[in-house]
Design an enzyme around this catalytic site. Structure first.
Site, PDB file in Angstrom:
ATOM      1  N   SER A  18       0.865  -1.176   0.000  1.00 30.92           N
ATOM      2  CA  SER A  18       0.000   0.000   0.000  1.00 30.92           C
ATOM      3  C   SER A  18       0.906   1.232   0.000  1.00 30.92           C
ATOM      4  O   SER A  18       1.933   1.224  -0.700  1.00 30.92           O
ATOM      5  CB  SER A  18      -0.927  -0.066   1.218  1.00 30.92           C
ATOM      6  OG  SER A  18      -1.884   0.951   1.164  1.00 30.92           O
ATOM      7  N   HIS A  45      -2.616  -1.261  -3.425  1.00 28.39           N
ATOM      8  CA  HIS A  45      -3.745  -0.350  -3.232  1.00 28.39           C
ATOM      9  C   HIS A  45      -3.497   0.855  -4.131  1.00 28.39           C
ATOM     10  O   HIS A  45      -2.383   1.364  -4.175  1.00 28.39           O
ATOM     11  CB  HIS A  45      -3.808   0.135  -1.788  1.00 28.39           C
ATOM     12  CG  HIS A  45      -4.146  -0.952  -0.827  1.00 28.39           C
ATOM     13  ND1 HIS A  45      -4.042  -0.801   0.518  1.00 28.39           N
ATOM     14  CD2 HIS A  45      -4.609  -2.215  -1.032  1.00 28.39           C
ATOM     15  CE1 HIS A  45      -4.417  -1.923   1.119  1.00 28.39           C
ATOM     16  NE2 HIS A  45      -4.765  -2.795   0.201  1.00 28.39           N
ATOM     17  N   ASP A 138      -4.310  -4.498   5.794  1.00 29.75           N
ATOM     18  CA  ASP A 138      -4.535  -5.485   4.738  1.00 29.75           C
ATOM     19  C   ASP A 138      -3.279  -6.351   4.552  1.00 29.75           C
ATOM     20  O   ASP A 138      -2.162  -5.884   4.718  1.00 29.75           O
ATOM     21  CB  ASP A 138      -4.850  -4.740   3.425  1.00 29.75           C
ATOM     22  CG  ASP A 138      -5.566  -5.614   2.409  1.00 29.75           C
ATOM     23  OD1 ASP A 138      -6.051  -6.690   2.792  1.00 29.75           O
ATOM     24  OD2 ASP A 138      -5.641  -5.196   1.238  1.00 29.75           O
TER      25      ASP A 138
END
Lengths: 194, 269
Positions: A18, A45, A138
């Site tokens: 991310s 992401h 995540d």
């Protein structure tokens, strides 16, 4: 680094990241010229709107051929794949990938957990997963699933990550096989299947 | 996670008891969705879940609504809508009557988006939009044209990015957290249940949209559906799919010409 643990029958290396992970990739990818009989899949992401830019950026940065993922895309060794924005990326039996627009997971679509769990299901112990920088939780659940299925899990050393939260969260809740900085991650990827 | 054999048993049972065929759905996504429902309800074991599905039709119906993905938004992928606005609608404009089919329309956000664009192009009065889905619950929402007010900021941005120049808020009335879209937009919409897995063609259309539905189907079923669309499309009609979907594995591409960047194909023979 315990080189002997490197899986000799690896089919897929999947990378999740991310915030800050693109930076890490930009250090790794330019040094990567060829993949040793495995496919490299990158799940980051990203903003819903930045349609092609991530793929284009990655294409510029590496010699490894990059494939744009469309629904039911075959997964071929030697290629690099980038999860498209606004879809979850899943893995099917018969070496293809499929896409899914269902609800965001961990506020994210693509979600790293979703792809990791799906990859674990299909590739089991022929999977290597690498979790990079990020400021979101995540990826941790997915790493657990991959490890339980016999795959190797690697977490970026939080000290080398722009955003250490995601690697730290994974280290706290799993037992990574390796915790590596970007340089070591590169060496690891080069050594897979060699 | 549920086992593969459990999923296959469920698929067989649903077909046997209710006649609905999930056999050609992509397994990875289906398994994830079934697993989610299974975990959510806290069943003791998979057998208990199976017998609930078999003997409780009401439960079965809700389960189907949960399994089918109904995530959608207005002017989803603004670049796509921009292409429709600038390149497709002008080509449809000379027709005395324009028939559209939105297959897998979910709760209708994209159907209202299309109606707004037709209205702005001065074509809505001579258009008819058939909007279908297998899920009866989402069709009820679609008919009402009521969407969450909190989404309107994002939708109006999408609208603007798609080339819309009006004040987006003129298309709905805001009230207690909901946005009710003008009934005039819905006047040319016909909603009905239609199952792409088993139902047939029901009309001839100038423009068929089916966005992010085929990703849930395996290649055999994708072929069936693309052929169903082909049968339902007039010559020189347009077919639009989701941004990551393609017809290339399903039908001879010499029959279709793709619009440059977007997932829109024109039937040329």
């Amino acid at each position: 680094m315990a080189e002997d643990k490197i899986n000799p029958k690896c089919k897929v290396v999947i990378v999740g990241g991310s915030a800050g992970s693109l930076n890490a990739l930009m250090q790794i990818l330019p040094e990567l010229y060829v993949l040793n009989a495995f496919a490299l899949v990158i799940v980051l992401h990203r903003r819903g709107t930045d349609d092609m830019t991530l793929e284009e950026l990655i294409k510029i940065k590496t010699e490894v051929p990059v494939k744009i993922i469309e629904d039911k895309e075959p997964l071929v060794p030697g290629f690099l794949y980038v999860a498209p924005s606004n879809y979850h990326l899943l893995f099917e039996k018969g070496e293809t990938m499929s896409l899914d627009t269902s609800e965001k997971v961990n506020y994210s679509r693509p979600s790293i957990d979703v792809s990791f769990e799906s990859a674990a299901e299909i590739y089991g112990d022929s999977l290597v997963a690498i979790l990079l920088s990020g400021s979101n939780a995540d990826g941790t659940e997915g790493l657990k699933t991959i490890q339980n299925a016999g795959g190797i899990i690697i977490v970026q050393d939080p000290q080398s990550a722009d955003m250490p939260f995601m690697p730290n969260n994974a280290i706290r809740h799993t037992t990574p096989d390796f915790i590596l900085n970007t340089d070591e991650i590169l060496k690891f990827i080069i050594s897979v299947n060699s | 996670m549920i086992e593969d054999i459990e999923l296959e048993t469920l698929i067989n049972d649903i077909y046997e008891y209710y006649g609905f065929d999930f056999g050609s759905y992509s397994r990875a996504s289906l398994k994830r969705r079934v697993n989610r429902i299974y975990q959510l309800e806290g069943f003791k074991n998979f057998y208990e879940f199976l017998s609930k599905v078999r003997y409780d039709p009401e439960y079965y119906k809700n389960m189907i609504d949960e399994i089918t993905v109904n995530v959608t938004e207005m002017f989803r992928d603004p670049a796509f809508y921009k292409a429709v606005r600038n390149e497709i609608l002008p080509q449809l404009a000379p027709k005395p009557f324009i028939r559209l089919w939105h297959a897998g329309c979910s709760s209708g956000e994209e159907v209202y988006s299309m109606a707004i664009m037709l209205k702005e192009a001065g074509l809505l009065h001579k258009s008819i939009i058939y909007a279908t889905d297998i899920n009866s619950k989402v069709l009820e929402t679609a008919k009402k044209g009521i969407f969450p007010l909190r989404m309107m900021k994002e939708y109006s941005e999408n609208y603007r990015d798609s080339g819309g120049q009006e004040d987006f808020s003129k298309y709905y009335i805001a009230n207690y957290g909901i946005a009710k879209f003008n009934e005039e937009l819905a006047e040319k919409m016909v909603f009905s249940q239609h199952n792409l897995v088993s139902d047939n063609s029901f009309n001839e259309f100038d423009f068929i949209l089916c966005r992010n539905v085929l990703i849930y189907f395996d290649n055999d079923l994708q072929k069936r559906v693309i052929n169903l669309f082909d049968e339902s499309l007039s010559i020189l009609g347009f077919l639009a799919l989701g941004t990551k979907e393609t017809i290339k594995y399903s039908i001879s591409t010499t029959k279709y010409k793709q619009l440059e960047k977007e997932k829109i194909w024109r039937k040329i023979k």
